[in-house]
Design an enzyme around this catalytic site. Structure first.
Site, short mmCIF file in Angstrom:
data_model
loop_
_atom_site.label_atom_id
_atom_site.label_comp_id
_atom_site.label_asym_id
_atom_site.label_seq_id
_atom_site.Cartn_x
_atom_site.Cartn_y
_atom_site.Cartn_z
N TYR A 19 -69.54 73.46 79.53
CA TYR A 19 -70.76 72.99 78.91
C TYR A 19 -70.47 72.20 77.62
CZ TYR A 19 -69.83 77.33 76.35
OH TYR A 19 -69.24 78.33 75.63
N SER A 250 -65.38 77.94 69.28
CA SER A 250 -64.77 77.65 70.58
C SER A 250 -65.58 78.31 71.68
CB SER A 250 -63.32 78.16 70.62
OG SER A 250 -63.28 79.59 70.66
N LYS A 251 -65.52 77.71 72.86
CA LYS A 251 -66.21 78.28 74.01
C LYS A 251 -65.63 79.64 74.37
CE LYS A 251 -66.91 73.63 75.93
NZ LYS A 251 -66.61 72.74 77.08
N ARG A 252 -64.30 79.77 74.24
CA ARG A 252 -63.66 81.01 74.65
C ARG A 252 -64.06 82.18 73.75
NH1 ARG A 252 -59.11 79.60 73.61
NH2 ARG A 252 -58.56 80.88 71.82
N GLY A 255 -68.51 82.00 73.49
CA GLY A 255 -69.33 81.94 74.70
C GLY A 255 -70.48 80.96 74.57
#
Length: 493
Positions: A19, A250-252, A255
């Site tokens: 995303y 960050s996405k990690r 989320g």
């Protein structure tokens, strides 16, 4: 030198491997604003050369979010994967011109040299083994079927690459600190640094506005520009956006709480979210915070980008919002101040999504619908508040706040007779207006001996299930006589 007086061309080039998060959206906003400010072109390029990680869902998600934010592009979406041959042709041009060469060193050879340097406590740098190969030696290795990568030649000597970043000022990188870097892998695939530069050259990009993490690659890209004999763009690197612990979002780690679609679903208005994101690392001299679209385009300037990192205050302890308080404040400002007709569309979409929309709101009750949302929006932060806190206005199926029940109704046993009595008197009115309702309330206060606040709080709780809300008399009128009478008669004990 950068070629001057070229029409402004900028690009936003996301990778479709997930995303779009707020850092990427902020980059898109800055590029879009700069293009609009200078009547330039805003190109959308999808950098999808990582075939294993790129997905159609991610591409569509990026397009949907950009459209929701109102960041319309002038060209694209262009797909980087469709230009692979152009990237390879550029590498071949660089080989022919003597700016690049074929490197036949294997991974095993490189790894062994790197390990040797490590044991000697030295920094490994490619030793340019293949840079001095003669054309005959190159041909011999090719005839033997040896795989090769392509490396760009970094100039020899004590010189340096120097450029002026629009945000960070003068930057210098010594030639001695750079390897002859790979631009095409031994499997024949171009590296991102080559593809990115070739696409920017092809698209005649004049200003590269991107995150600070791209600053490290800029000297290499400048070498590519110089080797290909084209003018340099203006580079402007934006400071990073950090979380409250001052680590890069960050996405990690975070989320969906850093995904733009998360805030769309939470009920943020698109322009309000743009307004908030642009303030992460950018400001005007007078520190203005609320901008119309026209005002923001006029005010935007690369000189307003801060070198200091900004902080996105993810509020993981708040189960309702999970977001930066400033984002909520800006969004609530727009909810309160937008023309009610402009707010009606997003509210309607929310009510439709939650099953609260009635076709009558678009017909005979349209005026009522606009009056209702105009009244109740004052305390709301997000559009979803209209289907949660605002539910009593659009449905008979709404919850009662237990604290409000205890404090405002159960604490006064007489209310179970007073409220139905009040309902009967209101029901007898032929004309239901503030002027006719107010005398009845005054009479009830006089006969019961209650303080005004006690009666008002009890009625509000019985009518909406809540202890707080908009102007009380306006509430009675907008809810309408039938609902007021029905709900007072059925007030919970």
């Amino acid at each position: 030198m950068t070629e001057k007086n070229r029409p402004v061309v900028v690009r936003f080039a996301p990778s479709p491997t997930g995303y779009l998060h707020i850092g990427g959206a902020r980059t898109a906003i800055f590029n879009w604003l700069y293009a609009k400010k200078h009547q330039g072109k805003f190109i959308l390029r999808i950098e999808d050369t990582d075939a294993e990680r790129s997905t159609e869902d991610s591409i569509q998600g990026i397009l949907d979010v950009l459209e929701w934010l109102g960041l319309t592009w002038d060209e694209g979406p262009n797909f980087q994967s469709e230009n692979i041959q152009t990237h390879l042709d550029a590498a071949e041009t660089l080989i022919r011109s003597g700016h690049a060469y074929k490197c036949f060193c294997t991974k095993e050879t490189i790894d062994a040299k790197r390990e040797k340097a490590r044991k000697a406590k030295q920094t490994y740098a490619y030793d340019r083994t293949c840079r001095t190969l003669t054309p005959e030696q190159v041909k011999e290795k090719e005839d033997q079927g040896q795989a090769f990568a392509v490396r760009l030649k970094v100039p020899d000597g004590e010189g340096a690459i120097r450029f002026e970043d629009a945000v960070y000022g003068s930057i210098e990188k010594k030639y001695a600190d750079l390897d002859d870097f790979i631009i095409v892998r031994s499997n024949g695939k171009p590296l991102y640094i080559l593809s990115n530069a070739v696409d920017d050259i092809h698209d005649q990009v004049t200003h590269i506005i991107r995150g600070q993490d791209g600053l490290a690659n800029t000297p290499k890209q400048i070498l590519l520009y110089q080797a290909l004999g084209v003018p340099l763009p203006v580079f402007a690197h934006m400071s990073l956006t950090l979380d409250p612990q001052k680590t890069k979002i960050s996405k990690r780690r975070h989320g969906e709480m850093v995904a733009v679609h998360f805030y769309r679903e939470k009920g943020f208005l698109p322009w309000a979210f743009v307004n908030f994101l642009v303030l992460l690392g950018w400001a005007t001299p007078d520190s203005q915070e609320i901008f119309s679209k026209k005002e923001l385009v006029q005010a935007f300037d690369l000189g307003g980008i801060s070198r200091a990192n900004s902080v996105f205050n993810i509020n993981q302890s708040d189960p309702r919002f999970f977001t930066d308080p400033k984002a909520l404040n800006i969004n609530s400002h727009y909810i309160r101040t937008l023309p009610v007709e402009a707010l009606a569309g997003p509210v309607r979409a929310e009510l439709e999504k939650t099953g609260l929309w009635s076709p009558s709101y678009d017909a005979d009750k349209k005026e009522w619908f606009l009056s209702a949302i105009d009244l109740i929006r004052e305390r709301f932060h997000v559009i979803t508040d209209f289907s949660t806190l605002g539910r009593p206005w659009f449905s008979e199926d709404y919850s009662m706040d237990e604290t409000a029940l205890e404090k405002n109704l159960r604490a006064y046993p007489d209310m179970k007779t007073l409220l139905p009595e009040l309902a009967h008197k209101l029901d007898s009115l032929d004309l239901y207006t503030e002027k006719t309702v107010e005398p009845i309330l005054r009479e009830m206060l006089k006969s019961s001996g209650l303080k005004p606040g006690v009666l008002i709080n009890a009625m509000r709780t019985a009518l909406t299930g809540q202890s707080k809300g908009p102007d009380f008399m306006a509430t009675l009128i907008i809810l309408g006589k039938d609902r007021v009478v029905r709900r007072l008669e059925a007030a919970p004990e």
